[in-house]
Design a protein around this motif. Sequence first.
Motif, mmCIF file in Angstrom:
data_model
loop_
_atom_site.group_PDB
_atom_site.id
_atom_site.type_symbol
_atom_site.label_atom_id
_atom_site.label_comp_id
_atom_site.label_asym_id
_atom_site.label_seq_id
_atom_site.Cartn_x
_atom_site.Cartn_y
_atom_site.Cartn_z
ATOM 1 N N GLN A 160 0.819 -1.200 0.000
ATOM 2 C CA GLN A 160 0.000 0.000 0.000
ATOM 3 C C GLN A 160 0.860 1.261 0.000
ATOM 4 N N TYR A 161 1.932 1.267 0.790
ATOM 5 C CA TYR A 161 2.819 2.424 0.822
ATOM 6 C C TYR A 161 3.346 2.724 -0.579
ATOM 7 N N ARG A 162 3.811 1.707 -1.251
ATOM 8 C CA ARG A 162 4.462 1.912 -2.533
ATOM 9 C C ARG A 162 3.471 2.221 -3.644
ATOM 10 N N ASP A 163 2.356 1.502 -3.687
ATOM 11 C CA ASP A 163 1.343 1.774 -4.699
ATOM 12 C C ASP A 163 0.756 3.168 -4.510
ATOM 13 N N GLY A 164 0.488 3.523 -3.255
ATOM 14 C CA GLY A 164 -0.069 4.841 -2.978
ATOM 15 C C GLY A 164 0.915 5.954 -3.293
ATOM 16 N N ALA A 165 2.184 5.755 -2.968
ATOM 17 C CA ALA A 165 3.196 6.771 -3.276
ATOM 18 C C ALA A 165 3.340 6.947 -4.783
ATOM 19 N N PHE B 14 0.996 6.481 -6.986
ATOM 20 C CA PHE B 14 -0.198 7.222 -7.397
ATOM 21 C C PHE B 14 -0.025 8.717 -7.135
ATOM 22 N N VAL B 15 0.403 9.073 -5.927
ATOM 23 C CA VAL B 15 0.565 10.480 -5.557
ATOM 24 C C VAL B 15 1.566 11.172 -6.474
ATOM 25 N N ARG B 16 2.700 10.544 -6.718
ATOM 26 C CA ARG B 16 3.724 11.165 -7.570
ATOM 27 C C ARG B 16 3.234 11.331 -9.001
ATOM 28 N N ALA B 17 2.508 10.339 -9.499
ATOM 29 C CA ALA B 17 2.013 10.419 -10.876
ATOM 30 C C ALA B 17 0.970 11.529 -11.025
ATOM 31 N N VAL B 18 0.071 11.637 -10.047
ATOM 32 C CA VAL B 18 -0.936 12.694 -10.100
ATOM 33 C C VAL B 18 -0.278 14.063 -10.013
ATOM 34 N N GLU B 19 0.711 14.200 -9.148
ATOM 35 C CA GLU B 19 1.399 15.483 -9.019
ATOM 36 C C GLU B 19 2.105 15.876 -10.315
ATOM 37 N N ARG B 20 2.629 14.908 -11.035
ATOM 38 C CA ARG B 20 3.267 15.223 -12.316
ATOM 39 C C ARG B 20 2.265 15.785 -13.311
ATOM 40 N N ASP B 21 1.016 15.340 -13.225
ATOM 41 C CA ASP B 21 -0.004 15.794 -14.175
ATOM 42 C C ASP B 21 -0.679 17.095 -13.753
ATOM 43 N N GLY C 261 -14.032 15.253 -0.930
ATOM 44 C CA GLY C 261 -15.228 14.463 -0.682
ATOM 45 C C GLY C 261 -15.010 13.017 -1.067
ATOM 46 N N PRO C 262 -15.848 12.102 -0.562
ATOM 47 C CA PRO C 262 -15.649 10.674 -0.849
ATOM 48 C C PRO C 262 -15.729 10.335 -2.324
ATOM 49 N N GLU C 263 -16.465 11.148 -3.097
ATOM 50 C CA GLU C 263 -16.565 10.875 -4.531
ATOM 51 C C GLU C 263 -15.246 11.110 -5.267
ATOM 52 N N HIS C 264 -14.320 11.813 -4.639
ATOM 53 C CA HIS C 264 -13.023 12.077 -5.261
ATOM 54 C C HIS C 264 -11.926 11.123 -4.800
ATOM 55 N N LEU C 265 -12.257 10.178 -3.941
ATOM 56 C CA LEU C 265 -11.270 9.171 -3.559
ATOM 57 C C LEU C 265 -10.972 8.262 -4.740
ATOM 58 N N PRO C 266 -9.739 7.805 -4.886
ATOM 59 C CA PRO C 266 -9.413 6.915 -6.009
ATOM 60 C C PRO C 266 -9.967 5.513 -5.787
ATOM 61 N N SER C 267 -10.376 4.889 -6.872
ATOM 62 C CA SER C 267 -10.771 3.485 -6.825
ATOM 63 C C SER C 267 -9.530 2.616 -6.885
ATOM 64 N N PRO D 222 -3.237 6.189 -12.360
ATOM 65 C CA PRO D 222 -3.489 7.533 -11.827
ATOM 66 C C PRO D 222 -4.104 8.495 -12.844
ATOM 67 N N ARG D 223 -3.767 8.343 -14.117
ATOM 68 C CA ARG D 223 -4.327 9.255 -15.115
ATOM 69 C C ARG D 223 -5.831 9.083 -15.251
ATOM 70 N N ALA D 224 -6.349 7.895 -14.929
ATOM 71 C CA ALA D 224 -7.797 7.684 -14.947
ATOM 72 C C ALA D 224 -8.450 8.559 -13.869
ATOM 73 N N TRP D 225 -7.817 8.662 -12.710
ATOM 74 C CA TRP D 225 -8.336 9.530 -11.647
ATOM 75 C C TRP D 225 -8.266 10.981 -12.090
ATOM 76 N N VAL D 226 -7.169 11.388 -12.693
ATOM 77 C CA VAL D 226 -7.022 12.771 -13.161
ATOM 78 C C VAL D 226 -8.110 13.096 -14.165
ATOM 79 N N ARG D 227 -8.375 12.194 -15.109
ATOM 80 C CA ARG D 227 -9.411 12.444 -16.127
ATOM 81 C C ARG D 227 -10.782 12.556 -15.477
ATOM 82 N N ARG D 228 -11.067 11.699 -14.506
ATOM 83 C CA ARG D 228 -12.381 11.705 -13.873
ATOM 84 C C ARG D 228 -12.597 12.961 -13.034
#
Length: 375
Positions: free
Chosen positions: A327-332, A334-341, A353-359, A366-372
């Motif tokens: 979880q630490y590594r997958d989550g990190a 994700f965070v780094r990839a989103v920050e790059r975008d 809000g809970p609707e913005h939590l990643p699935s 991560p780009r799927a979360w950014v697009r959504r």
Amino acid sequence: MTSSVLGTPLVDWVAAAQIAARVAPPGPTASRDELAALVAGLREAASAAVPHVLRVTRMSPPDLTPPPGAGEGTLELSQVYVVDRSRWALANTEVMASLTDGVAESFTAAGDKPVSPATALVGAAQVGAVLAALSSRVLGQFDPYSVLDPDAGAAPGRLLLVAPNLLQLERDLDLVPADFRLWVCLHEQTHALQFTAAPWLAEHLRAAARDLLVGLSESSRQLAEARLRDKLTTAGRVVLRAVRGQDGSVAHGLLTPDQQRALEEVSAVMALLEGHADVMMDAVGRATVPTVRRIRAQFEARRDGQGAGTLDTVLRRFLGMDAKLAQYRDGAAFVRAVERDVGRDGLNAVWSGPEHLPSAQEIADPRAWVRRVHG
């Protein structure tokens, strides 16, 4: 904690804490002066971490005020407790009791017999053994489910720093104590900030955890009612998968496919929380923690099990600790990839809000979360 309106709870939590305290291995030896300096140093580090966490996360929690009697410029995200292993175990039985509140009653309401005191005591032995095993491994923990007298101005939640484990690890890895203690507090205070900035988050996780516990308890009850041969077959398969690392934990192997999917979504949120805290604790840089790169390198080697024996490896898998490390590594990542975008401010939309939590799928993409979220 040992009784409920409709019957006995699933676990005798007081007994679980007592068992964990008795079984937990002793901590490292230290003189009275060393222990006093350790406690004072951890409290100082926890306080010093707050402004750094606010700076690097760019998050602004509501109503952040100095604690009563604090000096000028002192801010508090949580109540800080420096604890030993037995007190950590006790605190976690309190958290688990809160998360499972009403689970036993749901079975009684559905027509099942109330949980017997003997069954609750068996549960206490099982939980106590697990907490004892974990008590020597946890460095710190933020508990968002303890609201300590908010009317008196106290911060919600409590931060637990497990003094003997921090002392043991800084000795084993030959770390600079002040740097290591601040580094750990940066991680835990980031967790405190997450729940303070997103006050809906604790209840969101509590509801999801309760639904999973009801499902798992129902699966366990069905297993208990099965024929002996079926019990042995199922239990053997679950344990074998756990020690091979094929499932996250023993409990994971008892879940139905729908329950496993629900667990994956909860795990996605936990990956976000842990990964975000991991990224932020390093983001303060060497100006704040001079030996941060060495600490991270040593810590990653420890996470990978470098120098661990076979028994330790099996125990980690059996308790689901390898899944926790993932979880630490997958989550990190994700965070780094989103920050790059979209940058750090764009990432912080996740706390709105809970609707913005990643699935679970978005943690891996991560780009799927950014697009959504950002279009």
